[in-house]
Design a protein around this motif. Sequence first.
Motif, PDB file in Angstrom:
ATOM      1  N   SER A 512       0.792  -1.232   0.000  1.00 10.78           N
ATOM      2  CA  SER A 512       0.000   0.000   0.000  1.00 10.78           C
ATOM      3  C   SER A 512       0.828   1.288   0.000  1.00 10.78           C
ATOM      4  O   SER A 512       0.286   2.362   0.249  1.00 10.78           O
ATOM      5  CB  SER A 512      -0.928   0.004   1.219  1.00 10.78           C
ATOM      6  N   GLU A 515      -0.446   5.193  -0.975  1.00 10.47           N
ATOM      7  CA  GLU A 515      -1.852   4.967  -1.321  1.00 10.47           C
ATOM      8  C   GLU A 515      -1.999   4.018  -2.515  1.00 10.47           C
ATOM      9  O   GLU A 515      -2.711   4.275  -3.467  1.00 10.47           O
ATOM     10  CB  GLU A 515      -2.562   6.298  -1.584  1.00 10.47           C
ATOM     11  N   HIS A 516      -1.288   2.908  -2.415  1.00 12.04           N
ATOM     12  CA  HIS A 516      -1.336   1.847  -3.425  1.00 12.04           C
ATOM     13  C   HIS A 516      -0.884   2.338  -4.802  1.00 12.04           C
ATOM     14  O   HIS A 516      -1.503   2.035  -5.837  1.00 12.04           O
ATOM     15  CB  HIS A 516      -2.746   1.249  -3.524  1.00 12.04           C
ATOM     16  N   ALA A 517       0.239   3.060  -4.812  1.00 10.07           N
ATOM     17  CA  ALA A 517       0.745   3.592  -6.081  1.00 10.07           C
ATOM     18  C   ALA A 517       1.078   2.474  -7.069  1.00 10.07           C
ATOM     19  O   ALA A 517       0.859   2.621  -8.279  1.00 10.07           O
ATOM     20  CB  ALA A 517       1.976   4.461  -5.830  1.00 10.07           C
ATOM     21  N   ARG A 519      -0.336  -0.508  -7.326  1.00  2.09           N
ATOM     22  CA  ARG A 519      -1.575  -1.049  -7.888  1.00  2.09           C
ATOM     23  C   ARG A 519      -2.183  -0.071  -8.894  1.00  2.09           C
ATOM     24  O   ARG A 519      -2.691  -0.491  -9.940  1.00  2.09           O
ATOM     25  CB  ARG A 519      -2.577  -1.345  -6.771  1.00  2.09           C
ATOM     26  N   ARG A 520      -2.117   1.219  -8.599  1.00  2.00           N
ATOM     27  CA  ARG A 520      -2.641   2.202  -9.541  1.00  2.00           C
ATOM     28  C   ARG A 520      -1.872   2.160 -10.856  1.00  2.00           C
ATOM     29  O   ARG A 520      -2.459   2.278 -11.944  1.00  2.00           O
ATOM     30  CB  ARG A 520      -2.591   3.605  -8.923  1.00  2.00           C
ATOM     31  N   GLU A 523      -2.933  -0.946 -12.742  1.00  2.00           N
ATOM     32  CA  GLU A 523      -4.272  -0.818 -13.311  1.00  2.00           C
ATOM     33  C   GLU A 523      -4.312   0.205 -14.440  1.00  2.00           C
ATOM     34  O   GLU A 523      -5.146   0.089 -15.347  1.00  2.00           O
ATOM     35  CB  GLU A 523      -5.269  -0.511 -12.205  1.00  2.00           C
ATOM     36  N   THR A 524      -3.405   1.163 -14.433  1.00  2.00           N
ATOM     37  CA  THR A 524      -3.274   2.067 -15.578  1.00  2.00           C
ATOM     38  C   THR A 524      -2.813   1.278 -16.804  1.00  2.00           C
ATOM     39  O   THR A 524      -3.342   1.446 -17.913  1.00  2.00           O
ATOM     40  CB  THR A 524      -2.269   3.192 -15.272  1.00  2.00           C
ATOM     41  N   ASP A 527      -5.736  -0.980 -18.033  1.00  2.00           N
ATOM     42  CA  ASP A 527      -6.762  -0.293 -18.814  1.00  2.00           C
ATOM     43  C   ASP A 527      -6.258   0.072 -20.206  1.00  2.00           C
ATOM     44  O   ASP A 527      -7.033   0.093 -21.169  1.00  2.00           O
ATOM     45  CB  ASP A 527      -7.226   0.964 -18.071  1.00  2.00           C
ATOM     46  N   ARG A 548     -13.649  -2.949 -11.262  1.00  2.46           N
ATOM     47  CA  ARG A 548     -12.781  -2.609 -10.139  1.00  2.46           C
ATOM     48  C   ARG A 548     -13.532  -2.589  -8.817  1.00  2.46           C
ATOM     49  O   ARG A 548     -12.963  -2.841  -7.750  1.00  2.46           O
ATOM     50  CB  ARG A 548     -12.120  -1.257 -10.410  1.00  2.46           C
TER      51      ARG A 548
END
Length: 555
Positions: A512, A515-517, A519-520, A523-524, A527, A548
């Motif tokens: 984490s 702030e879960h960079a 994972r972001r 997910e970028t 997508d 999501r």
Amino acid sequence: MRSAARRHHSSPGAAPLPRQDAADKAYRRSGSSGRIDAAYGRLAAALGDDAVLGPGSDLSAYEDPYAFGGSEDFRCSGAVLPRSVEEVQAVLAIANQHGIPIWTVSTGRNLGYGGAAPRVSGAIVLDMQRMNRILEVDEEHAYALVEPGVRFVDLYEHLREHRLKLWMSAPSLGWGSVLGNALERGIGYTPYGDHAAQICGMEVVLANGDVVRTGMGALPGANTWQMYKGGYGPSLDGLFLQSNLGIVTKLGLWLMPQPDGMMSCTVHFQRESDLEAAIDVLASLRRREIIQSNAQLGNVLRDVAHRYPRSRWYDGPGAMPDEVLDEVRRDLGIGWWWILRFGLYGDKELRDARFRIVQREFSRIPGAEITGHEHLASGSDGLHAWEVEGPAGRLAGVPGFFSLNALKFRGDDCGHLDFSPIVASSGREAARVYNHVKARAREHGIDYLAGFTAGVRHLNHVFTILYEKHDAKQTSSAAALLDTLIREMGRQGIGGYRAHLAFMDLIGDQFSFNEHALRRLNETLKDALDPNGILSPGKQGIWPAASRKQRAGTR
């Protein structure tokens, strides 16, 4: 020489586990049953009826064989078995058009982590086992190029049949996919036992059907695809490890030139408290490359569980008490508490020198007993892996099935989950984790089969959580224990490296930072590469935009 390609035909406060009410909810997860039926019709037309298992087929092979919450939890709507890259592309085109998720497996033998079952109920399992060609083995440069359906036993038999002077590395069970295991960061027991580290060059089909070759493979006609990892520009291979960003259809893997000989070594430690000193010595020897192979250290209960049923000494509730374990040791004449196994390789002068250092270092631990057994070549062309018989074979990359014996420990209906954190290669840290996990296992009534596999700078701590599947209380306790350990270890900065389907989001939650960079970022990429979100949604906690919200609602 290059060999010819060959085809082989509940803890208090724990969150509830994700569940589905019934199999028919699988259809609603991925769209209407009419749309599902239309998709399967098109798949059959594209691949042939024999390659498609649609709704109503026997899909038991695609259920988790050790399901702890009911097999309906992660149930597919069907499966397709392509034979070629072109058929994979056809499947993706149909899945994109109909908006149906695909769950990719190589052979589906990822046992303890969900098997061939999909993370999202209703998904179509893309089963790659028919793409099972060994495309190339280069003896001079020591590599293989394989498709997803090539199993460890297949590659081993290929090397043996052609008498190639190469060793492979295999995990504890030899029936799985060479490609799939490497992509999941699986481990074996030779100096090449970090399987992901041996990857050199991939062919990947993206969600839109585009085919990409990484590294030097992007250069038409290149003959160094499996020799140099870098290629030109960014190195992208890592994007496809434990990933849902593409489907790997070919994988290059470095193999080990066979040595002149091998010494299989065993060290016994007499006391439970010897763990800290044993790990410190082992970690130093690994970092100095005195011990070249992944070395496996297990406690006495782990060793006994692979040879005898628990009921021989104890059939009561809860974890086996210490006094019963003492009785086990007396009954079997076992004086030790920990056993360490590893191999030494190379010329005899090197093996002998390494063994003398190993003896000197471990003998500083009172009561430690060190033994070594030489395995020598029968001819002048080096030691072939198949010449190493018995349990030492795994140190030569011989695939086996001995680990299955542990599934008899709790009876014929035994299931298992694996808790697999990465721990620093420090004796103090290993002992701290061991004591913490042991206490939690006892609280949940689960026997603690403790094992540490020593890499160069880290330990893979694989705790096989065994339970009787028909016993609802044991099943619940096993799942609650895993839930508790993931959360508590995460708060201590210790994360898992693999996850069962039901715990993928929870383990992802532990990573984490900022702030879960990470994972972001994942997910970028998801997508961008898979805008329709069809490829293995939810794998490793990475969800496409359209679904999501499922992550937030599962745990």
